[in-house]
Design an enzyme around this catalytic site. Structure first.
Site, PDB file in Angstrom:
ATOM      1  CB  SER A  67      -6.691  -3.226   8.290  1.00  0.00           C
ATOM      2  OG  SER A  67      -6.321  -1.851   7.468  1.00  0.00           O
ATOM      3  CE1 TYR A  91      -4.883  -0.408  12.859  1.00  0.00           C
ATOM      4  CE2 TYR A  91      -3.890   0.241  10.668  1.00  0.00           C
ATOM      5  CZ  TYR A  91      -4.971  -0.528  11.495  1.00  0.00           C
ATOM      6  OH  TYR A  91      -6.120  -0.618  10.893  1.00  0.00           O
ATOM      7  CE  LYS A  95      -6.325  -3.823  12.621  1.00  0.00           C
ATOM      8  NZ  LYS A  95      -7.143  -4.256  13.522  1.00  0.00           N
TER       9      LYS A  95
HETATM   10  N1  UFG Z   1      -6.727  12.395   3.748  1.00  0.00           N
HETATM   11  C1  UFG Z   1      -6.578  13.711   3.487  1.00  0.00           C
HETATM   12  N2  UFG Z   1      -6.812  14.398   4.513  1.00  0.00           N
HETATM   13  C2  UFG Z   1      -7.008  14.013   5.818  1.00  0.00           C
HETATM   14  C3  UFG Z   1      -6.897  12.642   6.007  1.00  0.00           C
HETATM   15  C4  UFG Z   1      -6.882  11.864   5.027  1.00  0.00           C
HETATM   16  O1  UFG Z   1      -6.378  14.150   2.350  1.00  0.00           O
HETATM   17  O2  UFG Z   1      -7.084  14.984   6.824  1.00  0.00           O
HETATM   18  C5  UFG Z   1      -6.552  11.507   2.510  1.00  0.00           C
HETATM   19  C6  UFG Z   1      -5.477  10.432   2.788  1.00  0.00           C
HETATM   20  O3  UFG Z   1      -4.134  11.146   2.448  1.00  0.00           O
HETATM   21  C7  UFG Z   1      -5.895   9.172   1.938  1.00  0.00           C
HETATM   22  C8  UFG Z   1      -7.429   9.259   2.164  1.00  0.00           C
HETATM   23  O4  UFG Z   1      -7.688  10.696   2.550  1.00  0.00           O
HETATM   24  O5  UFG Z   1      -5.329   9.458   0.793  1.00  0.00           O
HETATM   25  C9  UFG Z   1      -7.972   8.096   3.084  1.00  0.00           C
HETATM   26  O6  UFG Z   1      -7.065   8.312   4.240  1.00  0.00           O
HETATM   27  P1  UFG Z   1      -7.637   7.823   5.705  1.00  0.00           P
HETATM   28  O7  UFG Z   1      -6.671   8.274   6.748  1.00  0.00           O
HETATM   29  O8  UFG Z   1      -9.019   8.136   5.801  1.00  0.00           O
HETATM   30  O9  UFG Z   1      -7.610   6.268   5.482  1.00  0.00           O
HETATM   31  P2  UFG Z   1      -6.545   5.340   4.931  1.00  0.00           P
HETATM   32  O10 UFG Z   1      -6.754   4.927   3.507  1.00  0.00           O
HETATM   33  O11 UFG Z   1      -5.165   5.928   5.166  1.00  0.00           O
HETATM   34  O12 UFG Z   1      -6.484   3.998   6.058  1.00  0.00           O
HETATM   35  C10 UFG Z   1      -6.061   4.279   7.485  1.00  0.00           C
HETATM   36  C11 UFG Z   1      -5.185   2.827   7.589  1.00  0.00           C
HETATM   37  C12 UFG Z   1      -6.019   1.646   7.427  1.00  0.00           C
HETATM   38  C13 UFG Z   1      -7.427   1.877   8.579  1.00  0.00           C
HETATM   39  C14 UFG Z   1      -7.995   3.222   8.091  1.00  0.00           C
HETATM   40  C15 UFG Z   1      -9.129   3.334   9.085  1.00  0.00           C
HETATM   41  O13 UFG Z   1      -4.265   2.861   6.739  1.00  0.00           O
HETATM   42  O14 UFG Z   1      -5.556   0.556   7.840  1.00  0.00           O
HETATM   43  O15 UFG Z   1      -7.058   4.363   8.089  1.00  0.00           O
HETATM   44  O16 UFG Z   1      -8.685   3.627  10.263  1.00  0.00           O
HETATM   45  F1  UFG Z   1      -7.973   0.801   8.442  1.00  0.00           F
END
Ligand code: UFG
Length: 286
Positions: A67, A91, A95
């Protein structure tokens, strides 16, 4: 039966297998902070067991789903595979540790061929509308949450942080269509056929950053639905901007993502509108 003997599959399973794609693992960041042992047990022990079973069957070719979380809060973008690695939660640490385990296994036995695929943010669904993401409980990730708001299962999307140093203040990510990601695995399997590959790491992303607000707008356009928004502070552990350098994968895997944000939103909405409650019955929401 010894532990090792139990790794041999029953005799009715006499098919040979050439390589393994290891997708399995728990992946909720928040849950991992609350239940670290569950994450270490499932993700680490599961992987070690898999590697042992593979070795017992003489199968030493592996593609592992790592990831972009291993880049932590990158100092610059795009992230290249050589960037320093870190983990902000259990988590992410699983990885990172599995990557290290794979490197050690290859160092000890150089006939192993392993590709560590660092996924960026997989979204979208199969264009047929039959296969898509259906998380249990409240979605942790952005796109499943947007989807559940669009179909009326949740009232609004909470945007975590609007004061980042980005185009509109919201976080920026590298969203990649799941079909492109699947193609990346085919490319990785083909790469494992090459004689001189050892343990290699590849980013699977598009190389393009899209902000949270931008993807919400794209989804509204694809679905024709208004997504009500609630603004909240930053989510702990979130990085500001993360997107991939795709050069190594393009050069060495001969693979490049084909789909853009509009395709991802179109296919995700196709899945969502046909299956508003995912694979479950209509009362399965929570
Ligand atoms: N976000 C929101 N509201 C939400 C969910 C997310 O604003 O309800 C924002 C987050 O703050 C971030 C962006 O959307 O800025 C992406 O968030 P995600 O949770 O979709 O994904 P991330 O980039 O945080 O990635 C995480 C883990 C990864 C993993 C991925 C998929 O860090 O390792 O989720 O599971 F692979």
């Amino acid at each position: 039966m010894t532990r090792e003997a139990s790794y041999f599959l029953p005799s009715y399973f006499d098919a040979q297998f050439d390589a393994v794609i290891h997708f399995a693992g728990l992946k909720a960041v928040g849950e991992s902070a609350q239940k670290p042992l569950l994450y270490y047990n499932n993700n680490l022990i599961g992987t070690i067991t898999l590697l042992e079973v593979m070795a017992a069957h003489g199968c030493k070719k592996l593609v592992f789903s790592s990831s972009a979380t291993v880049y932590g809060w990158p100092k610059e973008v795009p992230c290249t595979e050589e960037f320093p690695l870190s983990a902000a939660n259990p988590y992410g640490r699983t990885k990172l540790t599995i990557e290290e385990i794979c490197r050690d296994v290859h160092r000890a036995e150089p006939d192993w061929k392993i590709i560590l695929s660092r996924y960026f943010n997989p979204v979208g669904a199969h264009p047929s509308g039959y296969i898509g993401e259906d998380p249990r409980g409240v979605p942790n990730n952005l796109m499943p949450f947007i989807q559940q708001v669009a179909v009326g299962r949740r009232p609004a999307l909470t945007i975590f942080g609007n004061d980042y140093n980005t185009v509109d203040g919201t976080g920026v990510r590298d969203f990649i269509h799941v079909v492109d990601l699947a193609d990346g695995h085919i490319a990785a399997l083909l790469k494992l056929e090459e004689a001189d590959i050892g343990c290699e790491v590849y980013n699977l992303g598009t190389g393009k950053g899209t902000s949270v607000s931008e993807i919400v707008r794209a989804f509204e356009h694809a679905s024709g639905k208004k997504i009500p928004l609630v603004k909240a502070g930053r989510r702990p552990g979130d990085a500001e901007i993360v997107y991939a350098s795709t050069e190594k994968a393009e050069r060495e895997l001969k693979w490049k993502a084909k789909y853009g944000i509009d395709d991802m939103c179109r296919d995700q909405w196709n899945w969502a509108s046909k299956n508003p409650y995912g694979y479950g019955p209509p009362d399965s929401t929570d």
